[in-house]
Design an enzyme around this catalytic site. Structure first.
Site, PDB file in Angstrom:
ATOM      1  N   ASN A 215       0.770  -1.122  -0.058  1.00 48.03           N
ATOM      2  CA  ASN A 215       0.050   0.045   0.162  1.00 48.03           C
ATOM      3  C   ASN A 215       0.908   1.316  -0.182  1.00 48.03           C
ATOM      4  O   ASN A 215       1.990   1.301   0.234  1.00 48.03           O
ATOM      5  CB  ASN A 215      -0.954  -0.014   1.181  1.00 48.03           C
ATOM      6  CG  ASN A 215      -0.303  -0.173   2.552  1.00 48.03           C
ATOM      7  OD1 ASN A 215       0.620   0.789   2.962  1.00 48.03           O
ATOM      8  ND2 ASN A 215      -0.404  -1.296   3.065  1.00 48.03           N
TER       9      ASN A 215
ATOM     10  N   GLY B 121      -2.910 -10.241   2.871  1.00 47.03           N
ATOM     11  CA  GLY B 121      -2.511 -11.021   1.651  1.00 47.03           C
ATOM     12  C   GLY B 121      -1.176 -11.169   1.504  1.00 47.03           C
ATOM     13  O   GLY B 121      -0.561 -11.804   2.415  1.00 47.03           O
ATOM     14  N   VAL B 122      -0.758 -10.799   0.230  1.00 47.23           N
ATOM     15  CA  VAL B 122       0.656 -10.908  -0.014  1.00 47.23           C
ATOM     16  C   VAL B 122       1.713 -10.479   1.093  1.00 47.23           C
ATOM     17  O   VAL B 122       2.624 -10.835   1.460  1.00 47.23           O
ATOM     18  CB  VAL B 122       1.091 -10.487  -1.305  1.00 47.23           C
ATOM     19  CG1 VAL B 122       2.432 -10.555  -1.777  1.00 47.23           C
ATOM     20  CG2 VAL B 122       0.043 -11.567  -2.564  1.00 47.23           C
ATOM     21  N   ASP B 123       1.400  -9.112   1.221  1.00 46.44           N
ATOM     22  CA  ASP B 123       2.069  -8.209   2.262  1.00 46.44           C
ATOM     23  C   ASP B 123       2.361  -8.922   3.706  1.00 46.44           C
ATOM     24  O   ASP B 123       3.440  -8.854   3.901  1.00 46.44           O
ATOM     25  CB  ASP B 123       1.288  -6.691   2.222  1.00 46.44           C
ATOM     26  CG  ASP B 123       2.338  -5.792   2.439  1.00 46.44           C
ATOM     27  OD1 ASP B 123       3.356  -5.823   2.902  1.00 46.44           O
ATOM     28  OD2 ASP B 123       1.681  -4.673   2.733  1.00 46.44           O
TER      29      ASP B 123
ATOM     30  N   SER C   4      -3.336  -6.278  -7.140  1.00 45.65           N
ATOM     31  CA  SER C   4      -4.800  -5.421  -6.949  1.00 45.65           C
ATOM     32  C   SER C   4      -5.936  -6.476  -6.987  1.00 45.65           C
ATOM     33  O   SER C   4      -6.960  -5.903  -6.912  1.00 45.65           O
ATOM     34  CB  SER C   4      -4.769  -4.470  -7.987  1.00 45.65           C
ATOM     35  OG  SER C   4      -4.119  -3.440  -7.885  1.00 45.65           O
TER      36      SER C   4
ATOM     37  N   GLY D  34      -6.789  -8.867  -5.025  1.00 42.65           N
ATOM     38  CA  GLY D  34      -7.340  -9.187  -3.812  1.00 42.65           C
ATOM     39  C   GLY D  34      -8.322  -8.282  -2.819  1.00 42.65           C
ATOM     40  O   GLY D  34      -9.099  -7.718  -3.500  1.00 42.65           O
ATOM     41  N   VAL D  35      -7.361  -7.822  -1.906  1.00 45.13           N
ATOM     42  CA  VAL D  35      -7.914  -6.433  -1.016  1.00 45.13           C
ATOM     43  C   VAL D  35      -8.573  -5.388  -2.132  1.00 45.13           C
ATOM     44  O   VAL D  35      -9.547  -4.697  -1.816  1.00 45.13           O
ATOM     45  CB  VAL D  35      -7.032  -6.051   0.125  1.00 45.13           C
ATOM     46  CG1 VAL D  35      -7.750  -4.947   0.892  1.00 45.13           C
ATOM     47  CG2 VAL D  35      -6.719  -7.290   1.071  1.00 45.13           C
ATOM     48  N   TYR D  36      -7.767  -5.173  -2.978  1.00 50.55           N
ATOM     49  CA  TYR D  36      -8.068  -4.090  -3.793  1.00 50.55           C
ATOM     50  C   TYR D  36      -8.991  -4.138  -5.042  1.00 50.55           C
ATOM     51  O   TYR D  36      -9.396  -3.346  -5.794  1.00 50.55           O
ATOM     52  CB  TYR D  36      -6.644  -3.472  -4.400  1.00 50.55           C
ATOM     53  CG  TYR D  36      -5.745  -2.726  -3.372  1.00 50.55           C
ATOM     54  CD1 TYR D  36      -6.197  -2.377  -2.199  1.00 50.55           C
ATOM     55  CD2 TYR D  36      -4.472  -2.141  -3.936  1.00 50.55           C
ATOM     56  CE1 TYR D  36      -5.461  -1.459  -1.410  1.00 50.55           C
ATOM     57  CE2 TYR D  36      -3.790  -1.459  -2.905  1.00 50.55           C
ATOM     58  CZ  TYR D  36      -4.107  -1.149  -1.853  1.00 50.55           C
ATOM     59  OH  TYR D  36      -3.467  -0.170  -1.028  1.00 50.55           O
TER      60      TYR D  36
HETATM   61  N1  AR6 Z   1       1.417 -15.860  -2.637  1.00 56.49           N
HETATM   62  C1  AR6 Z   1       0.720 -15.306  -3.678  1.00 56.49           C
HETATM   63  N2  AR6 Z   1      -0.156 -14.826  -3.919  1.00 56.49           N
HETATM   64  C2  AR6 Z   1      -0.863 -14.599  -2.597  1.00 56.49           C
HETATM   65  C3  AR6 Z   1      -0.710 -14.955  -1.601  1.00 56.49           C
HETATM   66  C4  AR6 Z   1       0.560 -15.376  -1.274  1.00 56.49           C
HETATM   67  N3  AR6 Z   1       1.275 -15.912  -0.155  1.00 56.49           N
HETATM   68  N4  AR6 Z   1      -1.527 -14.309  -0.573  1.00 56.49           N
HETATM   69  C5  AR6 Z   1      -2.572 -13.924  -1.153  1.00 56.49           C
HETATM   70  N5  AR6 Z   1      -2.305 -13.960  -2.423  1.00 56.49           N
HETATM   71  P1  AR6 Z   1      -3.451  -8.877  -2.119  1.00 56.49           P
HETATM   72  P2  AR6 Z   1      -3.937  -6.271  -3.627  1.00 56.49           P
HETATM   73  C6  AR6 Z   1      -3.166 -13.644  -3.780  1.00 56.49           C
HETATM   74  O1  AR6 Z   1      -4.736  -8.652  -1.215  1.00 56.49           O
HETATM   75  O2  AR6 Z   1      -5.191  -6.549  -3.958  1.00 56.49           O
HETATM   76  C7  AR6 Z   1      -2.697  -5.633   1.700  1.00 56.49           C
HETATM   77  O3  AR6 Z   1      -2.900  -5.498   2.784  1.00 56.49           O
HETATM   78  C8  AR6 Z   1      -4.511 -12.948  -3.325  1.00 56.49           C
HETATM   79  O4  AR6 Z   1      -5.407 -14.131  -3.465  1.00 56.49           O
HETATM   80  O5  AR6 Z   1      -2.308  -9.359  -1.411  1.00 56.49           O
HETATM   81  O6  AR6 Z   1      -2.988  -5.445  -4.257  1.00 56.49           O
HETATM   82  C9  AR6 Z   1      -1.680  -4.626   1.145  1.00 56.49           C
HETATM   83  O7  AR6 Z   1      -1.101  -4.013   2.500  1.00 56.49           O
HETATM   84  C10 AR6 Z   1      -4.703 -12.387  -4.542  1.00 56.49           C
HETATM   85  O8  AR6 Z   1      -4.990 -13.166  -5.758  1.00 56.49           O
HETATM   86  O9  AR6 Z   1      -3.291  -7.453  -2.646  1.00 56.49           O
HETATM   87  C11 AR6 Z   1      -2.525  -3.494   0.581  1.00 56.49           C
HETATM   88  O10 AR6 Z   1      -3.170  -2.588   1.616  1.00 56.49           O
HETATM   89  C12 AR6 Z   1      -3.401 -11.317  -4.931  1.00 56.49           C
HETATM   90  O11 AR6 Z   1      -2.395 -12.178  -4.190  1.00 56.49           O
HETATM   91  C13 AR6 Z   1      -3.610  -4.359  -0.181  1.00 56.49           C
HETATM   92  O12 AR6 Z   1      -3.699  -5.397   0.554  1.00 56.49           O
HETATM   93  C14 AR6 Z   1      -3.145 -10.140  -4.456  1.00 56.49           C
HETATM   94  O13 AR6 Z   1      -4.031  -9.893  -3.058  1.00 56.49           O
HETATM   95  C15 AR6 Z   1      -2.998  -4.537  -1.738  1.00 56.49           C
HETATM   96  O14 AR6 Z   1      -4.190  -5.268  -2.101  1.00 56.49           O
END
Ligand code: AR6
Length: 175
Positions: free
Chosen positions: A30, A38-40, A123, A125-127
């Site tokens: 973010n 999520g990934v972060d 983007s 997941g959460v976004y």
């Molecule tokens: N490995 C690979 N992909 C993953 C993993 C993992 N370990 N965990 C989740 N995913 P997101 P965004 C997938 O929410 O939408 C955070 O809070 C998930 O299923 O991680 O860009 C940050 O701090 C989805 O398909 O990222 C930001 O505030 C994809 O990764 C915000 O979320 C992205 O999901 C960013 O949101």
């Protein structure tokens, strides 16, 4: 699934970004570079506190841009933190900002001599970005970059779960 783009490889795998042995992994961060979910969350848990210490010193990353830190305890030496757009309706610059997040991450890798990197699906997941649309933008942006940048040998998309993997596999066939 893997395809050759010029001299480089573009790979799709289903899996966990924290387990990758590429030189860098990309974090879906973010703008505040504060640890989220999520990934972060997964990258910071697996990589340990050094990543967040460096990110805190950098302090901020605008949407569509990228910054770099250590990979801490990860197999990857570096984490490239990029910020994808929060999806509203697709008419608020989201496609351009999403493409920019991928491109700026790749440019950061080239600038640092990083030859292999792994991306999550930014983007989507959460976004809230619809995966089918995001996948096309992601893959097209990376393909276009690789065609002109043979110094990057491998880009791996690490997709979490079968539906996301399949959306990317379909998109790769379409573009
Ligand atoms: N490995 C690979 N992909 C993953 C993993 C993992 N370990 N965990 C989740 N995913 P997101 P965004 C997938 O929410 O939408 C955070 O809070 C998930 O299923 O991680 O860009 C940050 O701090 C989805 O398909 O990222 C930001 O505030 C994809 O990764 C915000 O979320 C992205 O999901 C960013 O949101």
């Amino acid at each position: 699934m893997r395809v050759e783009v010029g001299q480089s490889l573009l790979e799709l795998v289903e899996g966990d970004i924290t387990q990758q042995d590429t030189e860098a992994v990309v974090n879906a961060a973010n703008e505040q570079l504060r640890v989220g979910g999520g990934v972060d969350g997964a990258i910071n848990r697996a990589g340990g506190p050094k990543i967040q210490e460096e990110a805190r010193k950098i302090g901020h990353c605008p949407t569509g841009q990228a910054v770099i830190t250590t990979g801490g305890n990860l197999k990857a030496k570096y984490v490239i933190h990029t910020v994808g757009p929060i999806y509203r309706d697709g008419r608020h610059g989201e496609p351009e900002l999403l493409a920019s997040a991928y491109r700026e991450s790749l440019k950061m890798a080239s600038a640092r001599g990083i030859k292999s990197l792994a991306f999550p699906s930014l983007s989507t997941g959460v976004y809230g970005y619809p995966v089918a649309d995001a996948a096309k933008i992601a893959l097209k942006t990376v393909k276009d970059y690789l065609a002109e940048h043979p110094e990057i040998e491998l880009v791996r998309f690490v997709l979490f779960g079968k539906p996301t993997y399949e959306a990317y596999a379909r998109a790769l066939e379409e573009i």
